[in-house]
Design a protein around this motif. Structure first.
Motif, PDB file in Angstrom:
ATOM      1  N   GLY A   5       0.798  -1.224   0.000  1.00 25.02           N
ATOM      2  CA  GLY A   5       0.000   0.000   0.000  1.00 25.02           C
ATOM      3  C   GLY A   5       0.827   1.270   0.000  1.00 25.02           C
ATOM      4  O   GLY A   5       0.409   2.288  -0.526  1.00 25.02           O
ATOM      5  N   ASN A   6       2.036   1.204   0.582  1.00 29.54           N
ATOM      6  CA  ASN A   6       2.873   2.411   0.616  1.00 29.54           C
ATOM      7  C   ASN A   6       3.778   2.534  -0.615  1.00 29.54           C
ATOM      8  O   ASN A   6       4.591   3.436  -0.694  1.00 29.54           O
ATOM      9  N   ALA A   7       3.630   1.640  -1.596  1.00 27.78           N
ATOM     10  CA  ALA A   7       4.447   1.680  -2.815  1.00 27.78           C
ATOM     11  C   ALA A   7       3.720   2.362  -3.977  1.00 27.78           C
ATOM     12  O   ALA A   7       4.236   2.426  -5.079  1.00 27.78           O
ATOM     13  N   ILE A   8       2.523   2.885  -3.717  1.00 30.57           N
ATOM     14  CA  ILE A   8       1.750   3.567  -4.766  1.00 30.57           C
ATOM     15  C   ILE A   8       2.422   4.900  -5.079  1.00 30.57           C
ATOM     16  O   ILE A   8       2.825   5.629  -4.175  1.00 30.57           O
ATOM     17  N   ARG A   9       2.539   5.207  -6.362  1.00 29.90           N
ATOM     18  CA  ARG A   9       3.144   6.456  -6.825  1.00 29.90           C
ATOM     19  C   ARG A   9       2.159   7.197  -7.730  1.00 29.90           C
ATOM     20  O   ARG A   9       1.297   6.572  -8.353  1.00 29.90           O
ATOM     21  N   PRO A  10       2.277   8.534  -7.846  1.00 30.40           N
ATOM     22  CA  PRO A  10       1.393   9.269  -8.756  1.00 30.40           C
ATOM     23  C   PRO A  10       1.508   8.719 -10.179  1.00 30.40           C
ATOM     24  O   PRO A  10       2.599   8.437 -10.662  1.00 30.40           O
ATOM     25  N   GLY A  11       0.367   8.536 -10.818  1.00 32.73           N
ATOM     26  CA  GLY A  11       0.337   7.985 -12.176  1.00 32.73           C
ATOM     27  C   GLY A  11       0.054   6.496 -12.206  1.00 32.73           C
ATOM     28  O   GLY A  11      -0.373   5.971 -13.231  1.00 32.73           O
ATOM     29  N   ASN A  12       0.288   5.798 -11.078  1.00 32.23           N
ATOM     30  CA  ASN A  12      -0.016   4.369 -11.037  1.00 32.23           C
ATOM     31  C   ASN A  12      -1.516   4.141 -11.178  1.00 32.23           C
ATOM     32  O   ASN A  12      -2.317   4.925 -10.679  1.00 32.23           O
ATOM     33  N   ARG A  22      -6.624   5.888 -10.991  1.00 33.71           N
ATOM     34  CA  ARG A  22      -5.276   6.424 -11.186  1.00 33.71           C
ATOM     35  C   ARG A  22      -4.926   7.260  -9.963  1.00 33.71           C
ATOM     36  O   ARG A  22      -5.711   8.123  -9.538  1.00 33.71           O
ATOM     37  N   ALA A  23      -3.736   7.023  -9.394  1.00 37.04           N
ATOM     38  CA  ALA A  23      -3.257   7.814  -8.260  1.00 37.04           C
ATOM     39  C   ALA A  23      -2.857   9.194  -8.776  1.00 37.04           C
ATOM     40  O   ALA A  23      -2.040   9.307  -9.684  1.00 37.04           O
ATOM     41  N   VAL A  24      -3.467  10.235  -8.230  1.00 36.39           N
ATOM     42  CA  VAL A  24      -3.194  11.597  -8.665  1.00 36.39           C
ATOM     43  C   VAL A  24      -2.169  12.245  -7.737  1.00 36.39           C
ATOM     44  O   VAL A  24      -1.164  12.780  -8.189  1.00 36.39           O
ATOM     45  N   LYS A  43      -8.385   8.933  -8.863  1.00 37.06           N
ATOM     46  CA  LYS A  43      -9.344   9.394  -9.852  1.00 37.06           C
ATOM     47  C   LYS A  43      -9.814   8.181 -10.651  1.00 37.06           C
ATOM     48  O   LYS A  43      -9.001   7.444 -11.202  1.00 37.06           O
ATOM     49  N   ASN A  44     -11.138   7.987 -10.702  1.00 37.82           N
ATOM     50  CA  ASN A  44     -11.705   6.859 -11.432  1.00 37.82           C
ATOM     51  C   ASN A  44     -11.477   7.060 -12.931  1.00 37.82           C
ATOM     52  O   ASN A  44     -11.824   8.105 -13.472  1.00 37.82           O
ATOM     53  N   ILE A  45     -10.915   6.066 -13.582  1.00 39.08           N
ATOM     54  CA  ILE A  45     -10.604   6.177 -15.009  1.00 39.08           C
ATOM     55  C   ILE A  45     -11.873   6.222 -15.849  1.00 39.08           C
ATOM     56  O   ILE A  45     -11.935   6.920 -16.855  1.00 39.08           O
ATOM     57  N   LYS A  46     -12.899   5.529 -15.435  1.00 42.16           N
ATOM     58  CA  LYS A  46     -14.124   5.450 -16.232  1.00 42.16           C
ATOM     59  C   LYS A  46     -14.960   6.733 -16.167  1.00 42.16           C
ATOM     60  O   LYS A  46     -15.337   7.290 -17.178  1.00 42.16           O
TER      61      LYS A  46
END
Length: 187
Positions: A5-12, A22-24, A43-46
């Motif tokens: 959970g702590n490895a999420i980066r913006p754009g993932n 998408r992580a903003v 942000k929901n992609i759909k």
């Protein structure tokens, strides 16, 4: 692919609550009481909705692997837009709804990158800048200087932006697709 959970980066892009998100923005938070966590704006992609989630390092999240492929924009047929794979000449279509606000910048022959997830197109990455013609703007007033405020202008795609006072109707200008702002005159 599962990640901490702590490895999420913006754009993932992650699979979360039955959808693709998408992580903003991310912010590491370490409260005085309890364990540290990662505050993530998703942000929901759909449908484009946003939500904030907290992920601890012990949690596992499913990271979606997106395939990116170059396509050429061909044409619009009502609300549908057709793109061609530059390698295989295979064509795919995406709706105005799939493309969102970016559809106004599409021009015949434009090269774009389409992100796909499990063979389904998700979105289009446009070039940073496009050249558009000014179809309507007010004439410059005598005495206005270059450093004064911008005047409104309508472009060939219907977009309204601010342009410097010296820009006239019929001129071609360069516009950024992300910020939707005037950059310079086109040669």
């Amino acid at each position: 692919m599962k990640i901490d959970g702590n490895a999420i980066r913006p754009g993932n892009v992650i699979e979360h609550k039955g959808g693709l998100w998408r992580a903003v923005k991310i912010a590491h938070t370490q409260p005085g009481k309890g364990g540290a966590y990662l505050q993530v704006e998703l942000k929901n992609i759909k449908d484009g909705t946003k939500q904030n989630e907290r992920f601890r390092s012990s949690e596992k999240v499913e990271r979606a692997i997106l395939e990116q492929k170059d396509y050429q924009y061909l044409y619009a047929d009502g609300p549908m837009h057709t793109f061609m794979d530059e390698d295989t000449y295979e064509q795919i279509s995406m709706s105005d709804e799939d493309l969102g606000d970016d559809a106004v910048f599409l021009q015949s022959g434009m090269k774009v990158t389409i992100e796909m997830y499990q063979e389904k197109p998700l979105g289009v990455a446009l070039p940073e800048k496009v050249i558009l013609e000014v179809v309507e703007t007010e004439p410059a007033l005598k005495g206005q200087t270059v450093s004064s405020s911008y005047k409104p202008a309508t472009l060939e795609n219907g977009l309204r932006i601010g342009v410097p006072p010296f820009i006239k109707q019929g001129e071609r200008i360069i516009v950024t697709t992300a910020e939707r702002e005037y950059v310079s005159r086109a040669d």
